[in-house]
Design a protein around this motif. Structure first.
Motif, PDB file in Angstrom:
ATOM      1  N   THR A   1     -56.506  10.083 -30.941  1.00 18.01           N
ATOM      2  CA  THR A   1     -55.358   9.364 -30.414  1.00 18.01           C
ATOM      3  C   THR A   1     -55.272   7.962 -31.001  1.00 18.01           C
ATOM      4  O   THR A   1     -56.214   7.460 -31.629  1.00 18.01           O
ATOM      5  CB  THR A   1     -55.442   9.248 -28.879  1.00 18.01           C
ATOM      6  OG1 THR A   1     -56.559   8.411 -28.536  1.00 18.01           O
ATOM      7  CG2 THR A   1     -55.602  10.612 -28.242  1.00 18.01           C
TER       8      THR A   1
ATOM      9  N   SER B   1     -47.992  10.522 -33.459  1.00 17.61           N
ATOM     10  CA  SER B   1     -46.887  11.131 -32.730  1.00 17.61           C
ATOM     11  C   SER B   1     -46.351  10.169 -31.683  1.00 17.61           C
ATOM     12  O   SER B   1     -47.116   9.570 -30.929  1.00 17.61           O
ATOM     13  CB  SER B   1     -47.341  12.429 -32.067  1.00 17.61           C
ATOM     14  OG  SER B   1     -46.376  12.885 -31.129  1.00 17.61           O
TER      15      SER B   1
ATOM     16  N   SER C   1     -42.148   8.451 -33.931  1.00 18.20           N
ATOM     17  CA  SER C   1     -43.488   8.391 -34.516  1.00 18.20           C
ATOM     18  C   SER C   1     -43.688   7.058 -35.232  1.00 18.20           C
ATOM     19  O   SER C   1     -42.719   6.388 -35.607  1.00 18.20           O
ATOM     20  CB  SER C   1     -43.688   9.549 -35.494  1.00 18.20           C
ATOM     21  OG  SER C   1     -43.593  10.790 -34.835  1.00 18.20           O
TER      22      SER C   1
ATOM     23  N   ASP D   1     -39.656  17.384 -36.435  1.00 14.26           N
ATOM     24  CA  ASP D   1     -40.508  17.237 -35.268  1.00 14.26           C
ATOM     25  C   ASP D   1     -39.681  16.783 -34.071  1.00 14.26           C
ATOM     26  O   ASP D   1     -38.696  16.058 -34.197  1.00 14.26           O
ATOM     27  CB  ASP D   1     -41.613  16.214 -35.544  1.00 14.26           C
ATOM     28  CG  ASP D   1     -42.586  16.709 -36.589  1.00 14.26           C
ATOM     29  OD1 ASP D   1     -42.674  17.928 -36.775  1.00 14.26           O
ATOM     30  OD2 ASP D   1     -43.254  15.861 -37.218  1.00 14.26           O
TER      31      ASP D   1
ATOM     32  N   GLU E   1     -40.532   5.876 -40.115  1.00 13.52           N
ATOM     33  CA  GLU E   1     -41.145   7.052 -40.716  1.00 13.52           C
ATOM     34  C   GLU E   1     -40.254   7.591 -41.833  1.00 13.52           C
ATOM     35  O   GLU E   1     -39.056   7.805 -41.642  1.00 13.52           O
ATOM     36  CB  GLU E   1     -41.367   8.165 -39.690  1.00 13.52           C
ATOM     37  CG  GLU E   1     -41.980   9.407 -40.319  1.00 13.52           C
ATOM     38  CD  GLU E   1     -42.145  10.536 -39.326  1.00 13.52           C
ATOM     39  OE1 GLU E   1     -42.480  11.640 -39.771  1.00 13.52           O
ATOM     40  OE2 GLU E   1     -41.937  10.309 -38.134  1.00 13.52           O
TER      41      GLU E   1
ATOM     42  N   SER F   1     -44.673  11.024 -29.075  1.00 14.84           N
ATOM     43  CA  SER F   1     -44.692  11.625 -27.742  1.00 14.84           C
ATOM     44  C   SER F   1     -46.103  11.833 -27.216  1.00 14.84           C
ATOM     45  O   SER F   1     -46.397  11.540 -26.053  1.00 14.84           O
ATOM     46  CB  SER F   1     -43.943  12.961 -27.755  1.00 14.84           C
ATOM     47  OG  SER F   1     -44.513  13.856 -28.701  1.00 14.84           O
ATOM     48  N   THR F   2     -47.016  12.331 -28.070  1.00 17.94           N
ATOM     49  CA  THR F   2     -48.397  12.587 -27.626  1.00 17.94           C
ATOM     50  C   THR F   2     -49.358  11.484 -28.027  1.00 17.94           C
ATOM     51  O   THR F   2     -50.474  11.409 -27.513  1.00 17.94           O
ATOM     52  CB  THR F   2     -48.900  13.916 -28.208  1.00 17.94           C
ATOM     53  OG1 THR F   2     -48.941  13.823 -29.646  1.00 17.94           O
ATOM     54  CG2 THR F   2     -47.982  15.061 -27.803  1.00 17.94           C
ATOM     55  N   HIS F   3     -48.966  10.646 -29.004  1.00 16.79           N
ATOM     56  CA  HIS F   3     -49.786   9.546 -29.504  1.00 16.79           C
ATOM     57  C   HIS F   3     -51.110  10.032 -30.105  1.00 16.79           C
ATOM     58  O   HIS F   3     -52.138   9.362 -30.006  1.00 16.79           O
ATOM     59  CB  HIS F   3     -50.039   8.508 -28.400  1.00 16.79           C
ATOM     60  CG  HIS F   3     -48.781   7.939 -27.832  1.00 16.79           C
ATOM     61  ND1 HIS F   3     -48.002   7.016 -28.510  1.00 16.79           N
ATOM     62  CD2 HIS F   3     -48.127   8.205 -26.665  1.00 16.79           C
ATOM     63  CE1 HIS F   3     -46.945   6.713 -27.781  1.00 16.79           C
ATOM     64  NE2 HIS F   3     -46.997   7.429 -26.667  1.00 16.79           N
TER      65      HIS F   3
ATOM     66  N   ASP G   1     -40.474  14.648 -31.894  1.00 21.72           N
ATOM     67  CA  ASP G   1     -40.557  13.208 -31.669  1.00 21.72           C
ATOM     68  C   ASP G   1     -40.210  12.415 -32.918  1.00 21.72           C
ATOM     69  O   ASP G   1     -40.609  11.275 -33.061  1.00 21.72           O
ATOM     70  CB  ASP G   1     -41.952  12.829 -31.170  1.00 21.72           C
ATOM     71  CG  ASP G   1     -43.037  13.210 -32.173  1.00 21.72           C
ATOM     72  OD1 ASP G   1     -44.193  12.806 -31.947  1.00 21.72           O
ATOM     73  OD2 ASP G   1     -42.735  13.898 -33.162  1.00 21.72           O
TER      74      ASP G   1
ATOM     75  N   ASP H   1     -39.206  10.553 -43.325  1.00 21.86           N
ATOM     76  CA  ASP H   1     -39.268  11.961 -42.951  1.00 21.86           C
ATOM     77  C   ASP H   1     -38.603  12.864 -43.988  1.00 21.86           C
ATOM     78  O   ASP H   1     -38.321  14.022 -43.729  1.00 21.86           O
ATOM     79  CB  ASP H   1     -38.572  12.168 -41.603  1.00 21.86           C
ATOM     80  CG  ASP H   1     -37.077  11.874 -41.673  1.00 21.86           C
ATOM     81  OD1 ASP H   1     -36.698  10.906 -42.379  1.00 21.86           O
ATOM     82  OD2 ASP H   1     -36.299  12.593 -41.043  1.00 21.86           O
TER      83      ASP H   1
ATOM     84  N   LYS I   1     -50.952  12.724 -36.555  1.00 25.71           N
ATOM     85  CA  LYS I   1     -50.234  13.844 -37.149  1.00 25.71           C
ATOM     86  C   LYS I   1     -50.486  13.968 -38.649  1.00 25.71           C
ATOM     87  O   LYS I   1     -50.431  15.060 -39.207  1.00 25.71           O
ATOM     88  CB  LYS I   1     -48.724  13.669 -36.939  1.00 25.71           C
ATOM     89  CG  LYS I   1     -48.269  13.689 -35.505  1.00 25.71           C
ATOM     90  CD  LYS I   1     -46.831  13.202 -35.357  1.00 25.71           C
ATOM     91  CE  LYS I   1     -45.871  13.924 -36.268  1.00 25.71           C
ATOM     92  NZ  LYS I   1     -44.474  13.459 -36.060  1.00 25.71           N
TER      93      LYS I   1
END
Length: 368
Positions: free
Chosen positions: A205, A258, A243, A237, A223, A260-262, A239, A225, A265
C-alpha cells in the motif's frame, strides 16, 4: 453558416452516435439521421449506398458525404467499421474529440505528433495503428496495406487525413503483455546488513511505501493512461483519473498507486542512461531481472542486469522470437527538447515492458 459535426472517438466501440456491433443498417436510415443529426442541417448530408445486388448477404457501405463511411457486415448487417475523412472540409466543419481532448477542429489541425500525444506509442508503420482505431495520412487509401519498417524521420507535422474505427480482433493484432501481473520487486539497500524490502503489486500500500521508503519527493496525480488502449480487455481501470504516482527520484523508481484501494498497481524502474529524455531526472537503480532456479537445490537463480544488452535480456525473458515493438518519443510532449536519438522502443513480455534505446540499452523497466 454550417453547423459543426461534433463527434468523439471510442476505439473499438464507436464514433459519435454510432456504436460498432450495435448500430445496424436499419437504424441508419434517413429519418434516423434527420433525428440524430439535429445539430447539423440535414440538407448538408448526402447519402450513398453501395452493395452487391447479386448477393443476399452482401456487405453494405453507406457514404454520408463528405465525412463518413460506414461498413456493415453482410450477415447481421451490423456496423463493423467507421471511416471519418476530410477533416478539414468545412461543409460541415468537424470537431473530433478523444476523452476530454479536442483532436481536430476548425482551429486545430490533427497531425502525427498530436495523435502520439493523445494515444501514445504504437507499432511502426506508415499509418498510426492502435487496437480499435487507426490514423491515415492518405486521403483515398492508396497506401493501405503498405507497412514500412519505420515512418519517415521528419513527419511529426504530417496531417491526418482519415480516421478508422473498427472492432478489435485478438487474432489479427500483435499480442501485448499489458494485462499480465508480476509479483513485484525486491529492493536491496546499503549497507548490505539492511533487510531487503519486498514491494508487491496488488499488495503493498501507499502507507507501506511511506513507512519503508519515507515520503516520496513528489506525488504526481497525472496518470499517462495512453497505453491502456493496448490492453486486451480494452477497458480502463475503474479508478482511472484518481490513481497517482509516488516518485522516488533518489531511488530511481516510481510506483503507480490505485486511487480506490491505494495499493501498488505498477512499478517503473529507471536506468538513467545518458542521452535519453529522462537522464538525470532519476538516480540510477541498478536493477536485475531474476529467472526461475533450475532446480530446488539451486540457490543462485539466473539473472540479467541493467548493463546487459537488450538482445541478451530479451532472449532471457523469451527464448523465442522478439515481440513487436512500439515507438515512443518522449520529446513529443517537450517541444523545446531536442535529442539526437530521442525515439525508443517498447517491447512487452510476460508482465514486463522494456524501453530500449537505439543502442540496445534498456532505459526503463515497467512491471504490471
Amino acid at each position: 453558416m454550417y453547423s459543426t459535426l461534433d463527434v468523439d472517438i471510442r476505439p473499438g466501440t464507436g464514433l459519435g452516435l454510432f456504436e460498432l456491433g450495435g448500430t445496424t443498417s436499419y437504424h441508419v436510415s434517413k429519418p434516423e439521421l434527420r433525428t440524430e443529426f439535429d445539430h447539423v442541417r440535414f440538407q448538408e448530408l448526402h447519402c450513398d449506398v453501395k452493395y452487391d445486388a447479386d448477393s443476399p448477404i452482401t456487405p453494405i457501405v453507406l457514404h454520408i458525404r463528405p465525412h463518413l463511411d460506414l461498413l456493415f457486415s453482410g450477415y447481421h448487417q451490423r456496423l463493423h467499421t467507421i471511416s471519418l475523412r476530410r477533416l478539414r472540409d468545412p461543409h460541415p466543419p468537424v470537431t473530433l474529440r478523444y476523452k476530454n481532448t479536442t483532436l481536430s477542429s476548425t482551429e486545430e489541425v490533427l497531425r502525427r505528433v498530436g495523435v502520439k500525444r493523445a494515444f501514445g506509442p504504437t507499432y511502426p508503420g506508415d499509418d498510426l495503428r492502435y487496437p480499435g482505431v487507426w490514423f491515415s495520412f492518405d486521403e483515398d487509401g492508396r497506401n493501405e496495406g503498405l507497412r514500412p519498417s519505420s515512418p519517415p524521420p521528419d513527419d511529426r507535422m504530417q496531417e491526418v487525413k482519415r480516421v478508422m474505427i473498427s472492432q478489435k480482433s485478438e487474432n489479427d493484432e500483435p499480442t501485448d503483455a499489458l494485462s499480465e501481473v508480476k509479483d513485484g520487486v525486491v529492493l536491496h539497500f546499503y549497507p548490505t546488513s539492511s533487510e531487503p524490502l519486498h514491494i508487491r503489486i496488488g499488495v503493498t500500500t501507499a502507507q507501506d511505501l511511506t513507512c519503508d521508503l519515507g515520503p516520496p519527493p513528489r506525488i504526481n496525480y497525472r496518470e499517462d493512461d495512453r497505453m491502456t488502449i493496448h490492453s486486451r480487455a480494452g477497458k480502463l481501470d475503474d479508478d482511472l483519473g484518481t490513481s497517482y504516482f509516488y516518485n522516488y527520484f533518489q531511488h530511481g523508481i516510481d510506483f503507480l498507486i490505485s486511487g480506490s484501494t491505494h495499493v501498488v498497481k505498477k512499478i517503473i524502474i529507471h536506468t538513467n542512461i545518458p542521452g535519453t529524455a529522462l537522464f538525470q531526472q532519476y538516480k540510477r537503480c541498478p536493477w536485475a531481472i531474476e529467472g526461475k532456479p533450475e532446480d530446488d537445490e539451486d540457490d543462485s537463480p539466473p539473472q540479467k542486469w541493467f548493463y546487459d544488452r537488450y538482445e541478451d535480456i530479451g532472449h532471457f525473458l523469451s527464448p523465442g522470437d522478439s515481440p513487436p515493438s512500439m515507438m515512443l518519443d518522449r520529446t513529443d510532449d517537450e517541444e523545446q527538447l531536442t535529442l539526437p536519438s530521442a525515439p525508443t522502443r517498447l517491447l512487452g513480455y510476460n508482465g514486463i515492458i522494456l524501453e530500449v534505446t537505439d543502442s540496445a540499452q534498456v532505459a526503463t523497466v515497467m512491471l504490471f
